[in-house]
Scaffold this motif. Structure first.
Motif, PDB file in Angstrom:
ATOM      1  N   UNK A 257     -23.033  14.610  16.474  1.00 52.33           N
ATOM      2  CA  UNK A 257     -21.922  15.445  16.943  1.00 52.33           C
ATOM      3  C   UNK A 257     -20.654  15.272  16.113  1.00 52.33           C
ATOM      4  N   UNK A 258     -20.355  14.058  15.693  1.00 51.03           N
ATOM      5  CA  UNK A 258     -19.143  13.803  14.907  1.00 51.03           C
ATOM      6  C   UNK A 258     -19.286  14.351  13.488  1.00 51.03           C
ATOM      7  N   UNK A 259     -20.481  14.206  12.905  1.00 48.52           N
ATOM      8  CA  UNK A 259     -20.716  14.786  11.585  1.00 48.52           C
ATOM      9  C   UNK A 259     -20.613  16.306  11.637  1.00 48.52           C
ATOM     10  N   UNK A 260     -21.278  16.894  12.637  1.00 43.75           N
ATOM     11  CA  UNK A 260     -21.271  18.348  12.761  1.00 43.75           C
ATOM     12  C   UNK A 260     -19.864  18.873  13.013  1.00 43.75           C
ATOM     13  N   UNK A 261     -19.104  18.203  13.897  1.00 40.26           N
ATOM     14  CA  UNK A 261     -17.738  18.649  14.212  1.00 40.26           C
ATOM     15  C   UNK A 261     -16.847  18.590  12.976  1.00 40.26           C
ATOM     16  N   UNK A 262     -16.988  17.515  12.192  1.00 36.67           N
ATOM     17  CA  UNK A 262     -16.186  17.380  10.965  1.00 36.67           C
ATOM     18  C   UNK A 262     -16.429  18.540  10.012  1.00 36.67           C
ATOM     19  N   UNK A 263     -17.698  18.908   9.833  1.00 35.89           N
ATOM     20  CA  UNK A 263     -18.033  19.976   8.888  1.00 35.89           C
ATOM     21  C   UNK A 263     -17.839  21.367   9.483  1.00 35.89           C
ATOM     22  N   UNK A 264     -18.014  21.512  10.800  1.00 41.77           N
ATOM     23  CA  UNK A 264     -17.763  22.814  11.426  1.00 41.77           C
ATOM     24  C   UNK A 264     -16.289  23.200  11.315  1.00 41.77           C
ATOM     25  N   UNK A 265     -15.415  22.203  11.408  1.00 37.87           N
ATOM     26  CA  UNK A 265     -13.971  22.461  11.304  1.00 37.87           C
ATOM     27  C   UNK A 265     -13.555  22.713   9.861  1.00 37.87           C
ATOM     28  N   UNK A 266     -14.043  21.853   8.949  1.00 33.20           N
ATOM     29  CA  UNK A 266     -13.590  21.937   7.554  1.00 33.20           C
ATOM     30  C   UNK A 266     -14.452  22.864   6.700  1.00 33.20           C
ATOM     31  N   UNK A 267     -15.716  23.113   7.119  1.00 34.43           N
ATOM     32  CA  UNK A 267     -16.660  23.861   6.294  1.00 34.43           C
ATOM     33  C   UNK A 267     -16.196  25.242   5.862  1.00 34.43           C
ATOM     34  N   UNK A 268     -15.803  26.132   6.803  1.00 37.91           N
ATOM     35  CA  UNK A 268     -15.370  27.479   6.396  1.00 37.91           C
ATOM     36  C   UNK A 268     -14.186  27.456   5.433  1.00 37.91           C
ATOM     37  N   UNK A 269     -13.250  26.516   5.647  1.00 41.55           N
ATOM     38  CA  UNK A 269     -12.084  26.424   4.751  1.00 41.55           C
ATOM     39  C   UNK A 269     -12.509  25.949   3.364  1.00 41.55           C
ATOM     40  N   UNK A 270     -13.345  24.900   3.304  1.00 46.95           N
ATOM     41  CA  UNK A 270     -13.801  24.390   2.011  1.00 46.95           C
ATOM     42  C   UNK A 270     -14.601  25.444   1.256  1.00 46.95           C
ATOM     43  N   UNK A 271     -15.459  26.157   1.965  1.00 45.22           N
ATOM     44  CA  UNK A 271     -16.268  27.196   1.313  1.00 45.22           C
ATOM     45  C   UNK A 271     -15.386  28.329   0.775  1.00 45.22           C
ATOM     46  N   UNK A 272     -14.311  28.649   1.491  1.00 45.18           N
ATOM     47  CA  UNK A 272     -13.395  29.698   1.010  1.00 45.18           C
ATOM     48  C   UNK A 272     -12.665  29.244  -0.258  1.00 45.18           C
ATOM     49  N   UNK A 273     -12.293  27.948  -0.280  1.00 48.51           N
ATOM     50  CA  UNK A 273     -11.642  27.390  -1.478  1.00 48.51           C
ATOM     51  C   UNK A 273     -12.587  27.439  -2.678  1.00 48.51           C
ATOM     52  N   UNK A 274     -13.867  27.131  -2.439  1.00 47.60           N
ATOM     53  CA  UNK A 274     -14.832  27.041  -3.531  1.00 47.60           C
ATOM     54  C   UNK A 274     -15.371  28.405  -3.970  1.00 47.60           C
ATOM     55  N   UNK A 275     -15.465  29.360  -3.054  1.00 51.97           N
ATOM     56  CA  UNK A 275     -16.126  30.632  -3.369  1.00 51.97           C
ATOM     57  C   UNK A 275     -15.208  31.850  -3.322  1.00 51.97           C
ATOM     58  N   UNK A 276     -14.000  31.678  -2.746  1.00 52.09           N
ATOM     59  CA  UNK A 276     -13.075  32.805  -2.523  1.00 52.09           C
ATOM     60  C   UNK A 276     -13.684  33.872  -1.598  1.00 52.09           C
ATOM     61  N   UNK A 277     -14.633  33.460  -0.754  1.00 54.31           N
ATOM     62  CA  UNK A 277     -15.286  34.369   0.185  1.00 54.31           C
ATOM     63  C   UNK A 277     -15.214  33.779   1.592  1.00 54.31           C
ATOM     64  N   UNK A 278     -15.291  34.656   2.574  1.00 50.42           N
ATOM     65  CA  UNK A 278     -15.237  34.241   3.974  1.00 50.42           C
ATOM     66  C   UNK A 278     -16.651  34.226   4.544  1.00 50.42           C
ATOM     67  N   UNK A 279     -17.072  33.070   5.065  1.00 49.66           N
ATOM     68  CA  UNK A 279     -18.425  32.943   5.599  1.00 49.66           C
ATOM     69  C   UNK A 279     -18.653  33.872   6.787  1.00 49.66           C
ATOM     70  N   UNK A 280     -17.597  34.159   7.546  1.00 54.29           N
ATOM     71  CA  UNK A 280     -17.740  35.008   8.725  1.00 54.29           C
ATOM     72  C   UNK A 280     -17.791  36.499   8.366  1.00 54.29           C
ATOM     73  N   UNK A 281     -17.371  36.826   7.143  1.00 53.92           N
ATOM     74  CA  UNK A 281     -17.411  38.225   6.708  1.00 53.92           C
ATOM     75  C   UNK A 281     -18.702  38.561   5.963  1.00 53.92           C
ATOM     76  N   UNK A 282     -19.575  37.564   5.788  1.00 54.79           N
ATOM     77  CA  UNK A 282     -20.828  37.787   5.072  1.00 54.79           C
ATOM     78  C   UNK A 282     -21.754  38.689   5.894  1.00 54.79           C
TER      79      UNK A 282
END
Length: 345
Positions: free
Chosen positions: A191-216
């Protein structure tokens, strides 16, 4: 079958499960990212961990394993650190060349050894050190190409190596300290691993790809492959904790480099990835290093087992002496009371 044979069989099974599941998920994710263009690696990892936790929760309700809670601060810190290390590895890949990222992964083994020597007092024989050097040389030849350095990328790689090493060492030490199984530790830390990445994941992916995971655009094919990847990840996460708990963080990293070589080979055979004589040479050298490492580990474990058995035998012989046992230069007198002859004064 003796306890030692059962342990060796269980360890071999854990190693095999780790290799098969990891290679499978790499092939699955490669299809997802290269063919279907779903390139949100950190968010995908958070979904992996979330699905793993849900599956373990179902297994707990079915009484397939026993819940064994232990110190909350330890498991919380461990879970957050694990999630952070995954995010930093993804950032390292995003801000560095592929060659430098491979160098980052190669640095994990010597860094782990150094930390275990400094803080845990472990010792590694020269044979083990030599075999690991051969392994790292082979993987370096096979995978490292361009080495482009930059300040931010180098700093992120440094943090990724440190957090990964500490997290893997903690995986081993926590299981032994609190006497919890790999399943119990994974269930509580997920749960702690998942929560850490669920919170930071979309932001990190946007920084790395310039794309929004929710708009895919999630087509049926993309959704199916994501679900398949999440299901395979259950086995990957479970086998990771199992291997580190049964062996050591260094052995797990050696296994990781074996997976890298297998992925390169499968990529050439299945999808006709570019392959050169340098890749072939590197894989062959790496395989020699892995065989040497495995052989020396088995040899040293057998020597330790023989020494332990000899010490146990000496201890039993000492205990069987009814009068006097001598250990480390001091006399240990028998505790039996003296028997006096009643006919004597």
């Amino acid at each position: 079958m003796g306890e030692g044979e059962k342990f060796q069989l269980g360890t071999a099974g854990a190693l095999g499960l780790s290799v098969v599941s990891s290679v499978s998920i790499v092939i699955c994710n490669k299809a997802l990212m290269s063919t279907l263009h779903f390139i949100f690696a950190t968010t995908l990892t958070s979904w992996h961990l979330l699905v793993t936790f849900c599956s373990l929760h179902v297994a707990l309700k079915m009484r397939l394993f026993e819940h064994k809670p232990f110190e909350r601060k330890a498991v919380m810190g461990f879970g957050i650190l694990n999630g952070t290390s995954i995010g930093l590895l993804n950032l390292s890949l995003g801000f560095n060349s592929v060659g430098f990222y491979q160098m980052t992964k190669l640095a994990i083994i010597p860094c782990t050894i150094l930390l275990e020597i400094l803080f845990l007092g472990k010792k590694f024989s020269r044979r083990i050190q030599f075999s690991l050097s051969v392994l790292l040389l082979g993987v370096g030849i096979a995978t490292v190409t361009d080495l482009q350095l930059n300040a931010l990328g180098s700093f992120l790689s440094f943090l990724a190596v440190i957090t990964t090493c500490v997290a893997q060492i903690m995986t081993n030490t926590i299981q032994k300290k609190y006497k919890v199984s790999s399943t119990q530790l994974l269930y509580q830390s997920c749960p702690y691993q998942a929560a850490t990445l669920l919170i930071s994941g979309p932001y990190l992916d946007k920084v790395l790809t310039n794309l929004n995971v929710f708009a895919f655009k999630y087509t049926t094919e993309v959704t199916f492959v994501i679900v398949l990847s999440c299901l395979i990840s259950i086995s990957v996460n479970f086998s990771t904790f199992l291997v580190i708990g049964r062996t050591s963080p260094v052995t797990y990293q050696v296994l990781g480099h074996l997976k890298t070589c297998l992925v390169l080979a499968f990529g050439y055979i299945i999808v006709q990835d570019p392959f050169s004589w340098r890749n072939i040479l590197g894989i062959l050298v790496a395989m020699v290093g892995m065989i040497m490492y495995s052989y020396y580990c088995v040899l040293e474990n057998q020597q330790k087992a023989a020494e332990t058995a000899a010490l146990a035998s000496q201890a039993r012989e000492g205990e069987s002496d009814p009068l006097i046992s001598v250990e480390n230069g001091s006399a240990l007198l028998s505790k039996r009371p003296p028997v006096w002859n009643k006919e004597k004064d």
